[in-house]
Design a protein around this motif. Sequence first.
Motif, PDB file in Angstrom:
ATOM      1  N   HIS A 122       0.863  -1.189   0.000  1.00 38.01           N
ATOM      2  CA  HIS A 122       0.000   0.000   0.000  1.00 38.01           C
ATOM      3  C   HIS A 122       0.900   1.239   0.000  1.00 38.01           C
ATOM      4  O   HIS A 122       1.318   1.727   1.052  1.00 38.01           O
ATOM      5  CB  HIS A 122      -0.928   0.004   1.224  1.00 38.01           C
ATOM      6  CG  HIS A 122      -1.918   1.137   1.239  1.00 38.01           C
ATOM      7  ND1 HIS A 122      -3.277   0.949   1.079  1.00 38.01           N
ATOM      8  CD2 HIS A 122      -1.744   2.474   1.385  1.00 38.01           C
ATOM      9  CE1 HIS A 122      -3.891   2.118   1.135  1.00 38.01           C
ATOM     10  NE2 HIS A 122      -2.976   3.063   1.324  1.00 38.01           N
ATOM     11  N   HIS A 135       1.563   5.158  -2.120  1.00 39.27           N
ATOM     12  CA  HIS A 135       1.026   6.157  -3.051  1.00 39.27           C
ATOM     13  C   HIS A 135       2.173   6.710  -3.882  1.00 39.27           C
ATOM     14  O   HIS A 135       2.597   7.852  -3.675  1.00 39.27           O
ATOM     15  CB  HIS A 135       0.328   7.279  -2.274  1.00 39.27           C
ATOM     16  CG  HIS A 135      -0.850   6.807  -1.471  1.00 39.27           C
ATOM     17  ND1 HIS A 135      -2.109   6.679  -2.017  1.00 39.27           N
ATOM     18  CD2 HIS A 135      -0.962   6.415  -0.181  1.00 39.27           C
ATOM     19  CE1 HIS A 135      -2.953   6.239  -1.094  1.00 39.27           C
ATOM     20  NE2 HIS A 135      -2.281   6.069   0.035  1.00 39.27           N
ATOM     21  N   GLU A 160      -7.028   2.812  -2.916  1.00 41.02           N
ATOM     22  CA  GLU A 160      -7.664   2.480  -1.683  1.00 41.02           C
ATOM     23  C   GLU A 160      -9.103   2.932  -1.662  1.00 41.02           C
ATOM     24  O   GLU A 160      -9.451   3.991  -2.166  1.00 41.02           O
ATOM     25  CB  GLU A 160      -6.844   3.040  -0.514  1.00 41.02           C
ATOM     26  CG  GLU A 160      -7.026   4.460  -0.068  1.00 41.02           C
ATOM     27  CD  GLU A 160      -6.098   4.703   1.127  1.00 41.02           C
ATOM     28  OE1 GLU A 160      -4.972   5.119   0.888  1.00 41.02           O
ATOM     29  OE2 GLU A 160      -6.501   4.474   2.287  1.00 41.02           O
ATOM     30  N   HIS A 209      -5.893  -2.349   5.325  1.00 42.41           N
ATOM     31  CA  HIS A 209      -4.619  -1.644   5.474  1.00 42.41           C
ATOM     32  C   HIS A 209      -4.674  -0.809   6.752  1.00 42.41           C
ATOM     33  O   HIS A 209      -5.712  -0.265   7.103  1.00 42.41           O
ATOM     34  CB  HIS A 209      -4.358  -0.836   4.192  1.00 42.41           C
ATOM     35  CG  HIS A 209      -4.279   0.639   4.345  1.00 42.41           C
ATOM     36  ND1 HIS A 209      -3.146   1.278   4.780  1.00 42.41           N
ATOM     37  CD2 HIS A 209      -5.187   1.610   4.121  1.00 42.41           C
ATOM     38  CE1 HIS A 209      -3.373   2.579   4.809  1.00 42.41           C
ATOM     39  NE2 HIS A 209      -4.590   2.804   4.427  1.00 42.41           N
ATOM     40  N   ASP A 219       2.296   2.968   3.277  1.00 41.29           N
ATOM     41  CA  ASP A 219       1.354   4.077   3.121  1.00 41.29           C
ATOM     42  C   ASP A 219       2.101   5.395   2.888  1.00 41.29           C
ATOM     43  O   ASP A 219       1.580   6.469   3.158  1.00 41.29           O
ATOM     44  CB  ASP A 219       0.395   4.198   4.312  1.00 41.29           C
ATOM     45  CG  ASP A 219      -0.880   4.958   3.966  1.00 41.29           C
ATOM     46  OD1 ASP A 219      -1.118   5.218   2.767  1.00 41.29           O
ATOM     47  OD2 ASP A 219      -1.635   5.317   4.892  1.00 41.29           O
ATOM     48  N   PHE A 246       2.106   9.500   2.600  1.00 40.69           N
ATOM     49  CA  PHE A 246       1.159   9.980   3.622  1.00 40.69           C
ATOM     50  C   PHE A 246       1.694   9.697   5.018  1.00 40.69           C
ATOM     51  O   PHE A 246       1.775  10.563   5.868  1.00 40.69           O
ATOM     52  CB  PHE A 246      -0.181   9.249   3.493  1.00 40.69           C
ATOM     53  CG  PHE A 246      -1.145   9.887   2.542  1.00 40.69           C
ATOM     54  CD1 PHE A 246      -1.205  11.261   2.401  1.00 40.69           C
ATOM     55  CD2 PHE A 246      -2.023   9.106   1.791  1.00 40.69           C
ATOM     56  CE1 PHE A 246      -2.096  11.857   1.532  1.00 40.69           C
ATOM     57  CE2 PHE A 246      -2.920   9.686   0.911  1.00 40.69           C
ATOM     58  CZ  PHE A 246      -2.953  11.060   0.783  1.00 40.69           C
TER      59      PHE A 246
END
Length: 242
Positions: A6, A8, A85, A145, A193, A196
Motif C-alpha cells: 500500500h 502512493h 484504496e 490496510h 502508506d 502519507f
Amino acid sequence: MAIDFHAHLDLYPNPFEIAEECAKRNMYVLSVTTTPKAWRGTIRLQGKHKRIKTALGFHPQLVEKRFNELPLFEQILPEARYIGEIGMDSSREFKDSFALQRKVFKHILKCVDRAGGRIMSIHSRGCVKEVISELKGIAGIPVLHWFTGDQKQLKEAIDIGCWFSVGPAMMNRSNSLEIISLIPKDRILTETDGPFAKFNSRPLFPWDVEIVLKGLSDLWKLKLVEVKEQVLQNLKELTTKM
Ligand code: MN
C-alpha cells in the motif's frame, strides 16, 4: 526483495525516481491511487516493471469532493486487477461525509462483486465494524490496510477472509503490536502508506517496509530472512487466489 502492499507512488514529488528505485531493489509494490482520475497517470509509473502493480482507488477522505468521479471508477474497473484504496473513515474531520462515503463504498463493492471480485486495499479508520459489515458476502479478497480495530473486530475480519497489510506506524505501539500478534502469519503483508504516513516525522519510502519486517521478526521470534520468506509466500498465495 520486499513488499509494499500500500504505497502512493504518484504522490511523491519525484514519482518516477521512486518507482525506479523500487524496481532496482526488486520490490513488489501495490501503487494505490486515491482517485479514479489518477489511474491513467499512475499506471505509467509501472513502466516495464512487472513487480509494480497499480490499484484503482477512491479514497473515502476524497469522496465528498470527487463524487463526480464515481462513473469513471466503474468505467476503469474492468481493466483494474487491483482495487485500492477504498473504504470508509469516521475520524472527526471526515465524519460529516460518512453517509456519502458509505454509499460510495457500497456502490464500489457492488460493482467489484459483479465483476467477479478483486484484491482490494481497504481503508477503515475508526469504523472497522461498519467496513466489515459492508464487505460481507462481496466477491474478492479485502486486505485491511493500517488496521485500527480491536480484538473482536480482528476476529470477525479474519473470519470473513480478510487479509492485513501492516506498516511502520503500527510497529511502535504496544496495542497495535498485540493486534498484529493475533493475525495469522499467513494473512499478513507489509506496507508503508508513504508518503502519507511518516516515521520519526519524515515521509516513508516503500523500502522502509524493512522497519516492519524487523518488527515482525521480533514479534514472531523468527530470523529476518524467515519473515521475508513468509511474507513473500503470502503474496504468492494471495495473487494465486485471485
Ligand atoms: Mn493510503
